[in-house]
Design an enzyme around this catalytic site. Structure first.
Site, PDB file in Angstrom:
ATOM      1  N   HIS A   1     -10.022  -5.269  -3.533  1.00 18.53           N
ATOM      2  CA  HIS A   1      -8.686  -5.454  -2.949  1.00 18.53           C
ATOM      3  C   HIS A   1      -8.830  -5.853  -1.488  1.00 18.53           C
ATOM      4  O   HIS A   1      -9.683  -5.340  -0.772  1.00 18.53           O
ATOM      5  CB  HIS A   1      -7.835  -4.183  -3.074  1.00 18.53           C
TER       6      HIS A   1
ATOM      7  N   HIS B   1      -6.875  -5.698   2.015  1.00 18.32           N
ATOM      8  CA  HIS B   1      -5.756  -5.143   2.770  1.00 18.32           C
ATOM      9  C   HIS B   1      -5.243  -6.242   3.698  1.00 18.32           C
ATOM     10  O   HIS B   1      -6.029  -6.883   4.412  1.00 18.32           O
ATOM     11  CB  HIS B   1      -6.204  -3.988   3.669  1.00 18.32           C
TER      12      HIS B   1
ATOM     13  N   ASP C   1       0.857  -1.188   0.000  1.00 17.74           N
ATOM     14  CA  ASP C   1       0.000   0.000   0.000  1.00 17.74           C
ATOM     15  C   ASP C   1       0.896   1.241   0.000  1.00 17.74           C
ATOM     16  O   ASP C   1       1.902   1.304   0.713  1.00 17.74           O
ATOM     17  CB  ASP C   1      -0.905  -0.006   1.231  1.00 17.74           C
ATOM     18  N   ILE C   2       0.514   2.239  -0.779  1.00 16.81           N
ATOM     19  CA  ILE C   2       1.339   3.441  -0.914  1.00 16.81           C
ATOM     20  C   ILE C   2       1.356   4.262   0.377  1.00 16.81           C
ATOM     21  O   ILE C   2       2.269   5.052   0.605  1.00 16.81           O
ATOM     22  CB  ILE C   2       0.834   4.287  -2.113  1.00 16.81           C
TER      23      ILE C   2
ATOM     24  N   ASN D   1     -12.710  -3.406   2.373  1.00 19.48           N
ATOM     25  CA  ASN D   1     -13.685  -2.318   2.414  1.00 19.48           C
ATOM     26  C   ASN D   1     -14.593  -2.449   1.193  1.00 19.48           C
ATOM     27  O   ASN D   1     -14.107  -2.669   0.076  1.00 19.48           O
ATOM     28  CB  ASN D   1     -12.973  -0.966   2.411  1.00 19.48           C
TER      29      ASN D   1
ATOM     30  N   GLN E   1     -15.026   2.206   0.726  1.00 17.19           N
ATOM     31  CA  GLN E   1     -14.104   1.750  -0.323  1.00 17.19           C
ATOM     32  C   GLN E   1     -13.746   2.929  -1.214  1.00 17.19           C
ATOM     33  O   GLN E   1     -14.629   3.556  -1.803  1.00 17.19           O
ATOM     34  CB  GLN E   1     -14.782   0.654  -1.151  1.00 17.19           C
TER      35      GLN E   1
HETATM   36  P1  5GP Z   1      -9.772   1.427   0.221  1.00 20.65           P
HETATM   37  O1  5GP Z   1     -10.142   2.602   1.064  1.00 20.65           O
HETATM   38  O2  5GP Z   1     -10.355   1.536  -1.165  1.00 20.65           O
HETATM   39  O3  5GP Z   1     -10.082   0.109   0.878  1.00 20.65           O
HETATM   40  O4  5GP Z   1      -8.202   1.445   0.133  1.00 20.65           O
HETATM   41  C1  5GP Z   1      -7.485   1.879  -0.985  1.00 20.65           C
HETATM   42  C2  5GP Z   1      -6.012   1.786  -0.627  1.00 20.65           C
HETATM   43  O5  5GP Z   1      -5.265   1.980  -1.802  1.00 20.65           O
HETATM   44  C3  5GP Z   1      -5.559   2.838   0.391  1.00 20.65           C
HETATM   45  O6  5GP Z   1      -5.023   2.185   1.550  1.00 20.65           O
HETATM   46  C4  5GP Z   1      -4.496   3.635  -0.377  1.00 20.65           C
HETATM   47  O7  5GP Z   1      -3.392   4.006   0.441  1.00 20.65           O
HETATM   48  C5  5GP Z   1      -4.088   2.681  -1.465  1.00 20.65           C
HETATM   49  N1  5GP Z   1      -3.641   3.338  -2.691  1.00 20.65           N
HETATM   50  C6  5GP Z   1      -4.252   4.370  -3.318  1.00 20.65           C
HETATM   51  N2  5GP Z   1      -3.575   4.706  -4.429  1.00 20.65           N
HETATM   52  C7  5GP Z   1      -2.516   3.863  -4.508  1.00 20.65           C
HETATM   53  C8  5GP Z   1      -1.442   3.730  -5.452  1.00 20.65           C
HETATM   54  O8  5GP Z   1      -1.326   4.431  -6.453  1.00 20.65           O
HETATM   55  N3  5GP Z   1      -0.524   2.752  -5.194  1.00 20.65           N
HETATM   56  C9  5GP Z   1      -0.621   1.945  -4.101  1.00 20.65           C
HETATM   57  N4  5GP Z   1       0.337   1.020  -3.953  1.00 20.65           N
HETATM   58  N5  5GP Z   1      -1.620   2.036  -3.204  1.00 20.65           N
HETATM   59  C10 5GP Z   1      -2.559   2.988  -3.402  1.00 20.65           C
END
Ligand code: 5GP
Ligand code: ZN
Length: 116
Positions: free
Chosen positions: A99, A101, A30-31, A86, A93
């Site tokens: 995805h 985590h 995760d970034i 999520n 989400q």
């Molecule tokens: P969500 O809230 O959709 O469950 O989580 C999305 C996740 O994607 C977040 O934890 C965010 O830090 C990660 N993320 C968003 N953009 C990027 C990206 O460009 N590269 C990577 N490696 N992770 C990302």
């Protein structure tokens, strides 16, 4: 899916710190890590969310969890980990490509939910 962030990562058009890849699954850091270990495991094929999966997706979903288990051990969380998926607006989400985590590290990750 041209406009999907994670499809662009799958296609190699956006860089990511990949830790695992096969024909149907990709895993990367995760970034913006929330814990010392914070990986994302995704299907390479675009699936919008857990709210859109059906019977044809069960194999890839199972494989995502099996990969999560192996990677958590390999990547520094051998004593357990947490899987979070999520889903949709209520699940907050942000990226509309399924995805999981995988979070963990040397210390327990703490309470799962803040009480409202
Ligand atoms: P969500 O809230 O959709 O469950 O989580 C999305 C996740 O994607 C977040 O934890 C965010 O830090 C990660 N993320 C968003 N953009 C990027 C990206 O460009 N590269 C990577 N490696 N992770 C990302
Ligand atoms: Zn996608």
């Amino acid at each position: 899916m041209e406009d999907c962030l994670f499809c662009r990562i799958v296609a190699g058009r956006i860089p990511a710190r990949k830790v695992f890849e096969d024909e149907e699954i990709l895993a990367f850091h995760d970034i913006n890590p929330a814990r010392p270990v914070h990986l994302l495991v995704i299907p390479k094929r675009h699936i919008t969310s857990l709210a859109t999966v059906g019977d044809t997706d069960t194999v890839v979903l199972g494989r995502m969890l099996a990969v999560a288990n192996r990677l958590a051990t390999e990547q520094g969380s051998p004593d357990g980990f947490r899987v979070i998926i999520n889903t949709g607006r209520i699940g907050h989400q942000e990226v509309q490509h399924l995805h999981a985590h995988i979070v963990g590290g040397p210390e327990p990750v703490g309470p799962m939910l803040k009480r409202i």
